[in-house]
Design a protein around this motif. Structure first.
Motif, PDB file in Angstrom:
ATOM      1  N   ALA A 115       7.196  -1.377   9.246  1.00  8.96           N
ATOM      2  CA  ALA A 115       5.785  -1.140   9.546  1.00  8.96           C
ATOM      3  C   ALA A 115       5.001  -0.755   8.299  1.00  8.96           C
ATOM      4  CB  ALA A 115       5.648  -0.042  10.603  1.00  8.96           C
ATOM      5  N   GLY A 116       5.674  -0.131   7.332  1.00 14.30           N
ATOM      6  CA  GLY A 116       4.993   0.291   6.118  1.00 14.30           C
ATOM      7  C   GLY A 116       5.887   1.147   5.244  1.00 14.30           C
ATOM      8  N   VAL A 117       5.355   1.545   4.099  1.00 14.09           N
ATOM      9  CA  VAL A 117       6.085   2.371   3.124  1.00 14.09           C
ATOM     10  C   VAL A 117       5.264   3.606   2.800  1.00 14.09           C
ATOM     11  CG1 VAL A 117       6.923   2.480   0.742  1.00 14.09           C
ATOM     12  CG2 VAL A 117       7.325   0.425   2.105  1.00 14.09           C
ATOM     13  N   VAL A 118       5.936   4.738   2.759  1.00 16.82           N
ATOM     14  CA  VAL A 118       5.319   5.962   2.243  1.00 16.82           C
ATOM     15  C   VAL A 118       5.739   6.083   0.780  1.00 16.82           C
ATOM     16  CG1 VAL A 118       5.143   8.465   2.420  1.00 16.82           C
ATOM     17  CG2 VAL A 118       5.380   7.080   4.499  1.00 16.82           C
ATOM     18  N   GLN A 119       4.780   5.929  -0.115  1.00 23.73           N
ATOM     19  CA  GLN A 119       5.035   6.000  -1.552  1.00 23.73           C
ATOM     20  C   GLN A 119       4.783   7.424  -2.025  1.00 23.73           C
ATOM     21  OE1 GLN A 119       5.992   3.541  -3.930  1.00 23.73           O
ATOM     22  NE2 GLN A 119       6.116   5.343  -5.249  1.00 23.73           N
ATOM     23  N   LEU A 120       5.819   8.068  -2.545  1.00 25.00           N
ATOM     24  CA  LEU A 120       5.687   9.446  -3.010  1.00 25.00           C
ATOM     25  C   LEU A 120       5.293   9.480  -4.480  1.00 25.00           C
ATOM     26  CD1 LEU A 120       7.293   9.740  -0.360  1.00 25.00           C
ATOM     27  CD2 LEU A 120       8.567  11.587  -1.431  1.00 25.00           C
ATOM     28  N   VAL A 121       4.389  10.390  -4.800  1.00 24.63           N
ATOM     29  CA  VAL A 121       3.917  10.587  -6.170  1.00 24.63           C
ATOM     30  C   VAL A 121       3.857  12.088  -6.430  1.00 24.63           C
ATOM     31  CG1 VAL A 121       1.961  10.312  -7.755  1.00 24.63           C
ATOM     32  CG2 VAL A 121       2.555   8.449  -6.173  1.00 24.63           C
ATOM     33  N   ASP A 122       4.364  12.518  -7.577  1.00 24.62           N
ATOM     34  CA  ASP A 122       4.300  13.930  -7.956  1.00 24.62           C
ATOM     35  C   ASP A 122       2.850  14.301  -8.238  1.00 24.62           C
ATOM     36  OD1 ASP A 122       4.438  16.436  -9.329  1.00 24.62           O
ATOM     37  OD2 ASP A 122       6.486  15.977  -9.992  1.00 24.62           O
ATOM     38  N   MET A 123       2.322  15.241  -7.458  1.00 25.69           N
ATOM     39  CA  MET A 123       0.919  15.617  -7.600  1.00 25.69           C
ATOM     40  C   MET A 123       0.616  16.185  -8.984  1.00 25.69           C
ATOM     41  SD  MET A 123      -1.296  18.309  -5.301  1.00 25.69           S
ATOM     42  CE  MET A 123      -1.844  17.119  -4.099  1.00 25.69           C
ATOM     43  N   ARG A 124       1.590  16.814  -9.631  1.00 23.82           N
ATOM     44  CA  ARG A 124       1.344  17.469 -10.910  1.00 23.82           C
ATOM     45  C   ARG A 124       1.122  16.469 -12.035  1.00 23.82           C
ATOM     46  NH1 ARG A 124       6.756  20.806 -11.115  1.00 23.82           N
ATOM     47  NH2 ARG A 124       7.416  18.661 -10.698  1.00 23.82           N
ATOM     48  N   THR A 125       1.786  15.330 -11.969  1.00 25.76           N
ATOM     49  CA  THR A 125       1.673  14.336 -13.042  1.00 25.76           C
ATOM     50  C   THR A 125       0.761  13.180 -12.671  1.00 25.76           C
ATOM     51  OG1 THR A 125       3.584  13.076 -12.213  1.00 25.76           O
ATOM     52  CG2 THR A 125       4.025  14.846 -13.789  1.00 25.76           C
ATOM     53  N   GLY A 126       0.556  12.966 -11.376  1.00 28.74           N
ATOM     54  CA  GLY A 126      -0.181  11.794 -10.941  1.00 28.74           C
ATOM     55  C   GLY A 126       0.694  10.559 -11.026  1.00 28.74           C
ATOM     56  N   PRO A 127       0.173   9.402 -10.624  1.00 29.03           N
ATOM     57  CA  PRO A 127       0.966   8.166 -10.636  1.00 29.03           C
ATOM     58  C   PRO A 127       1.439   7.806 -12.039  1.00 29.03           C
ATOM     59  CG  PRO A 127      -1.036   7.889  -9.348  1.00 29.03           C
ATOM     60  CD  PRO A 127      -1.183   9.189 -10.065  1.00 29.03           C
ATOM     61  N   THR A 128       2.739   7.573 -12.188  1.00 27.38           N
ATOM     62  CA  THR A 128       3.317   7.152 -13.464  1.00 27.38           C
ATOM     63  C   THR A 128       3.325   5.624 -13.536  1.00 27.38           C
ATOM     64  OG1 THR A 128       5.562   7.018 -12.584  1.00 27.38           O
ATOM     65  CG2 THR A 128       4.818   9.179 -13.414  1.00 27.38           C
ATOM     66  N   GLU A 129       3.731   5.095 -14.684  1.00 22.94           N
ATOM     67  CA  GLU A 129       3.833   3.638 -14.824  1.00 22.94           C
ATOM     68  C   GLU A 129       4.841   3.070 -13.826  1.00 22.94           C
ATOM     69  OE1 GLU A 129       4.596   2.415 -18.798  1.00 22.94           O
ATOM     70  OE2 GLU A 129       2.751   3.296 -19.610  1.00 22.94           O
ATOM     71  N   ASP A 130       5.945   3.800 -13.624  1.00 24.52           N
ATOM     72  CA  ASP A 130       6.936   3.359 -12.636  1.00 24.52           C
ATOM     73  C   ASP A 130       6.330   3.322 -11.238  1.00 24.52           C
ATOM     74  OD1 ASP A 130       9.084   2.952 -14.371  1.00 24.52           O
ATOM     75  OD2 ASP A 130       9.703   5.043 -14.278  1.00 24.52           O
ATOM     76  N   ASP A 131       5.535   4.349 -10.895  1.00 24.56           N
ATOM     77  CA  ASP A 131       4.886   4.392  -9.589  1.00 24.56           C
ATOM     78  C   ASP A 131       3.946   3.195  -9.411  1.00 24.56           C
ATOM     79  OD1 ASP A 131       6.104   6.847  -8.921  1.00 24.56           O
ATOM     80  OD2 ASP A 131       4.473   7.979  -9.858  1.00 24.56           O
ATOM     81  N   LEU A 132       3.158   2.922 -10.432  1.00 23.26           N
ATOM     82  CA  LEU A 132       2.191   1.830 -10.348  1.00 23.26           C
ATOM     83  C   LEU A 132       2.886   0.480 -10.226  1.00 23.26           C
ATOM     84  CD1 LEU A 132      -0.450   3.071 -12.939  1.00 23.26           C
ATOM     85  CD2 LEU A 132      -0.582   3.156 -10.443  1.00 23.26           C
ATOM     86  N   ARG A 133       4.021   0.325 -10.894  1.00 22.50           N
ATOM     87  CA  ARG A 133       4.788  -0.920 -10.745  1.00 22.50           C
ATOM     88  C   ARG A 133       5.294  -1.057  -9.313  1.00 22.50           C
ATOM     89  NH1 ARG A 133       6.406  -0.140 -16.275  1.00 22.50           N
ATOM     90  NH2 ARG A 133       8.073   1.292 -15.657  1.00 22.50           N
ATOM     91  N   SER A 134       5.750   0.053  -8.738  1.00 22.85           N
ATOM     92  CA  SER A 134       6.209   0.025  -7.348  1.00 22.85           C
ATOM     93  C   SER A 134       5.068  -0.349  -6.409  1.00 22.85           C
ATOM     94  CB  SER A 134       6.770   1.398  -6.965  1.00 22.85           C
ATOM     95  OG  SER A 134       7.147   1.421  -5.603  1.00 22.85           O
ATOM     96  N   VAL A 135       3.898   0.223  -6.638  1.00 23.74           N
ATOM     97  CA  VAL A 135       2.732  -0.062  -5.793  1.00 23.74           C
ATOM     98  C   VAL A 135       2.335  -1.532  -5.909  1.00 23.74           C
ATOM     99  CG1 VAL A 135       0.282   0.447  -5.447  1.00 23.74           C
ATOM    100  CG2 VAL A 135       1.896   2.309  -5.868  1.00 23.74           C
ATOM    101  N   ASP A 136       2.331  -2.061  -7.134  1.00 22.94           N
ATOM    102  CA  ASP A 136       1.989  -3.476  -7.336  1.00 22.94           C
ATOM    103  C   ASP A 136       2.984  -4.375  -6.616  1.00 22.94           C
ATOM    104  OD1 ASP A 136      -0.194  -2.824  -8.861  1.00 22.94           O
ATOM    105  OD2 ASP A 136       0.797  -3.145 -10.793  1.00 22.94           O
ATOM    106  N   TYR A 137       4.253  -4.013  -6.675  1.00 23.13           N
ATOM    107  CA  TYR A 137       5.297  -4.802  -6.016  1.00 23.13           C
ATOM    108  C   TYR A 137       5.102  -4.807  -4.500  1.00 23.13           C
ATOM    109  CZ  TYR A 137       9.938  -5.891  -4.168  1.00 23.13           C
ATOM    110  OH  TYR A 137      10.974  -6.421  -3.445  1.00 23.13           O
ATOM    111  N   LEU A 138       4.809  -3.649  -3.936  1.00 23.53           N
ATOM    112  CA  LEU A 138       4.585  -3.568  -2.495  1.00 23.53           C
ATOM    113  C   LEU A 138       3.349  -4.358  -2.091  1.00 23.53           C
ATOM    114  CD1 LEU A 138       5.383   0.230  -1.989  1.00 23.53           C
ATOM    115  CD2 LEU A 138       6.779  -1.714  -1.239  1.00 23.53           C
ATOM    116  N   ALA A 139       2.326  -4.353  -2.961  1.00 19.33           N
ATOM    117  CA  ALA A 139       1.116  -5.127  -2.682  1.00 19.33           C
ATOM    118  C   ALA A 139       1.432  -6.626  -2.658  1.00 19.33           C
ATOM    119  CB  ALA A 139       0.043  -4.825  -3.722  1.00 19.33           C
ATOM    120  N   GLU A 140       2.290  -7.071  -3.588  1.00 19.97           N
ATOM    121  CA  GLU A 140       2.696  -8.480  -3.615  1.00 19.97           C
ATOM    122  C   GLU A 140       3.408  -8.890  -2.326  1.00 19.97           C
ATOM    123  OE1 GLU A 140       5.103  -9.119  -7.032  1.00 19.97           O
ATOM    124  OE2 GLU A 140       3.499  -8.662  -8.465  1.00 19.97           O
ATOM    125  N   LEU A 141       4.177  -7.945  -1.765  1.00 21.20           N
ATOM    126  CA  LEU A 141       4.894  -8.219  -0.527  1.00 21.20           C
ATOM    127  C   LEU A 141       3.992  -8.106   0.698  1.00 21.20           C
ATOM    128  CD1 LEU A 141       8.263  -6.282  -1.107  1.00 21.20           C
ATOM    129  CD2 LEU A 141       7.858  -8.748  -1.317  1.00 21.20           C
TER     130      LEU A 141
END
Length: 223
Positions: A115-141
């Motif tokens: 149904a969907g994905v819950v993407q976790l991000v550390d609030m203290r650092t904000g989205p990292t490059e790894d996080d953004l790559r994961s988000v882009d990948y999920l968007a492609e899917l």
């Protein structure tokens, strides 16, 4: 959505391996994040398992090396919570990282019950490059994504508000897609449960509470 009980149902450890038989045809939501983002702690708090953890919390990042499936019984119906291995653990051997990527891709791209994905991000650092790559990948899917900003208790109320606004801007998403969460205090738990309930069981498909039977001991209520 109220959690009634939860049990471990099985795991995927190799590309091509099928999910547990009991998960097939059932609504599923996957949890994704960096290996040190606090995913296991969030899952335990969300499911009301703060005293008897069901998702293993380790001091060593990268410990989870399988896709773990948990059957959750809730007042609106049964679903599976799927715990994906954490990404971005630089000390993991390259061969192991490639293996993780292979069976994570196989699971997410199959996706008929997801149904969907819950993407976790550390609030203290904000989205990292790894996080953004994961988000882009999920968007492609084309997978719906909800964002949980972890470790909210580490920031003051003012800094927390600023961090949420910054994450919304960086991720380029709507504010209602981002939830601040504290595994220590339980902040954000009810909001996340309510949002997941709507995602997993749209209004037309929801099962009335009186039709959902108990199976096993109820999950303990998080304080």
């Amino acid at each position: 959505m109220r959690i009634k009980s939860v049990e471990f149902a099985g795991a995927i450890g190799q590309p091509g391996q099928a999910p547990p038989e009991s998960a097939r045809g059932m609504p599923q939501v996957a949890f994704s994040g960096r290996s040190n983002v606090g995913k296991s702690s969030l899952i335990n708090r969300l499911l009301g398992r703060t005293r008897t953890a069901i998702a293993r919390v380790s001091q060593q990042p990268g410990k989870t090396q399988e896709i773990n499936f948990y059957r959750v019984r809730a007042d609106v119906g049964d679903f599976f919570l799927v715990d994906l291995p954490g990404y971005g653990y630089a000390r993991a051997p390259e061969a192991l990282r490639k293996k993780w990527e292979g069976f994570i891709h196989a699971y997410l791209s199959r996706g008929e019950d997801l149904a969907g994905v819950v993407q976790l991000v550390d609030m203290r650092t904000g989205p990292t490059e790894d996080d953004l790559r994961s988000v882009d990948y999920l968007a492609e899917l084309g997978v719906p994504v909800l964002f949980a900003l972890t470790k909210a208790d580490k920031l003051t109320a003012t800094k927390r508000k600023e961090a949420v606004a910054a994450a919304v801007k960086t991720l380029q998403v709507e504010p209602d897609q981002v939830i601040a969460f504290s595994s220590l205090k339980g902040d954000g738990r009810e909001e996340l449960l309510e949002t997941l309930g709507a995602l997993l069981f749209p209004a037309d498909d929801a099962v009335p509470a009186e039709e959902v039977g108990d199976a096993g001991d109820p999950a303990e209520t998080a304080s």
